[in-house]
Design an enzyme around this catalytic site. Structure first.
Site, short mmCIF file in Angstrom:
data_model
loop_
_atom_site.label_atom_id
_atom_site.label_comp_id
_atom_site.label_asym_id
_atom_site.label_seq_id
_atom_site.Cartn_x
_atom_site.Cartn_y
_atom_site.Cartn_z
N MET A 1 11.99 24.88 43.50
CA MET A 1 10.84 24.87 42.60
C MET A 1 11.09 25.75 41.38
O MET A 1 10.50 26.81 41.25
CB MET A 1 9.60 25.32 43.32
CG MET A 1 9.70 26.60 44.05
SD MET A 1 8.51 26.58 45.37
CE MET A 1 9.20 25.24 46.35
N PRO A 2 11.93 25.28 40.51
CA PRO A 2 12.29 26.12 39.37
C PRO A 2 11.15 26.23 38.35
O PRO A 2 10.28 25.36 38.26
CB PRO A 2 13.47 25.39 38.74
CG PRO A 2 13.92 24.39 39.75
CD PRO A 2 12.71 24.05 40.55
N TYR A 3 11.22 27.31 37.61
CA TYR A 3 10.36 27.51 36.44
C TYR A 3 11.29 27.81 35.27
O TYR A 3 12.10 28.74 35.33
CB TYR A 3 9.40 28.68 36.67
CG TYR A 3 8.66 29.08 35.42
CD1 TYR A 3 7.54 28.36 35.01
CD2 TYR A 3 9.08 30.15 34.65
CE1 TYR A 3 6.86 28.70 33.85
CE2 TYR A 3 8.40 30.50 33.49
CZ TYR A 3 7.30 29.77 33.09
OH TYR A 3 6.63 30.10 31.94
#
Lengths: 73, 73, 73, 73, 73, 73
Positions: A1-3
């Site tokens: 779940m990258p930002y």
């Protein structure tokens, strides 16, 4: 779940006031695809936030960016 | 002395252009109270900064958020 | 689809080296609940990222935080 | 002169402790190329900073990420 | 190649709407010089980004900053 | 009540593993003084957070920083 946060200067684009919505969509897609390809991250939980920064608010070389560019000419 | 940054999309609220000042005040109070309750942090040195992000600048699922939502319908 | 970043000093907690995983879980839940209550944001697309910052890397009052606290005694 | 910050969970990779240096290099190259292609940004003034975040420090759905994933099984 | 982000409230300055471009240029120069003096960092690869934050988006003491200041009078 | 975040590569310093605590204290003091001089900001509500970034996590020119520097020799 990258930002992912992308900060760019507010310039260029169709009206000289920053990238078009289409270009931003290309950035969003490109970064999301990259994270999926390299690390297998799911696009559904990949957030990309783009910040446009006014030229007077961005410094490099100890100068606001426009002044800095003028020194390079 | 915590520092909290809340990024949300600029939408909703009384005029459809983002949360009201009252809602932001509730966020500020809620986060500050939470940090005091859970970790004993002093409100006097708790900063909360809220950023509203234009819809075209927020991506999820490899798409700008409005386009992404349309795919879910 | 909010993104929340919480920065706190690395101290306290069960071993004096920062909050426990349980306390962090309380922060995550508390912030997520708050955004749902105040703005109707979906928890499924609410990210919370906690950063612990070493004491020597946090300044206030022009001093590293430990030095600053000593001046307040 | 873009600045890009990529935050990912610290997991996976050759030893289960996060992406390899090679994978990070691919991310850096991919994002830099993308900004050059879409917006004409110079690689020489494109910064990319990657942050790996411990699993207990990343929340989604109101839960630390590992707990959240367990609820999806 | 440092990256520095300065967040300040949007207030004061010649028109009460935030610092002047000249003041921002002084911040950029001051921070860049500091990093060169203390750590020997090259100005050519030092980025400084200034963010002005609306007063209603900045909280301290559990309150928006203007409300907080009123409590101190 | 400014918030300043300084990101630097983790290198140099007395042991080659990053700046000393003394150098960090100089950065904290220098930035805080600057904000007071230029904008009249109170040191008591000026936060400075320093992040050291591993060399493999910092990219410039489309390459990790060490690889990039090697191309400049």
């Amino acid at each position: 779940m990258p930002y992912v946060n992308i900060k760019i200067t507010r310039e260029g684009g169709p009206e000289g006031t920053g990238p078009s919505a289409q270009d931003k969509a290309r950035l969003i897609k490109g970064v999301t695809d990259l994270l999926q390809e390299v690390l297998g991250k799911s696009p559904a939980t990949t957030f990309v936030v783009i910040d446009e920064v006014a030229l007077e608010d961005w410094g490099i070389g100890g100068l606001p960016v426009e002044t800095y560019r003028a020194t390079l000419r």
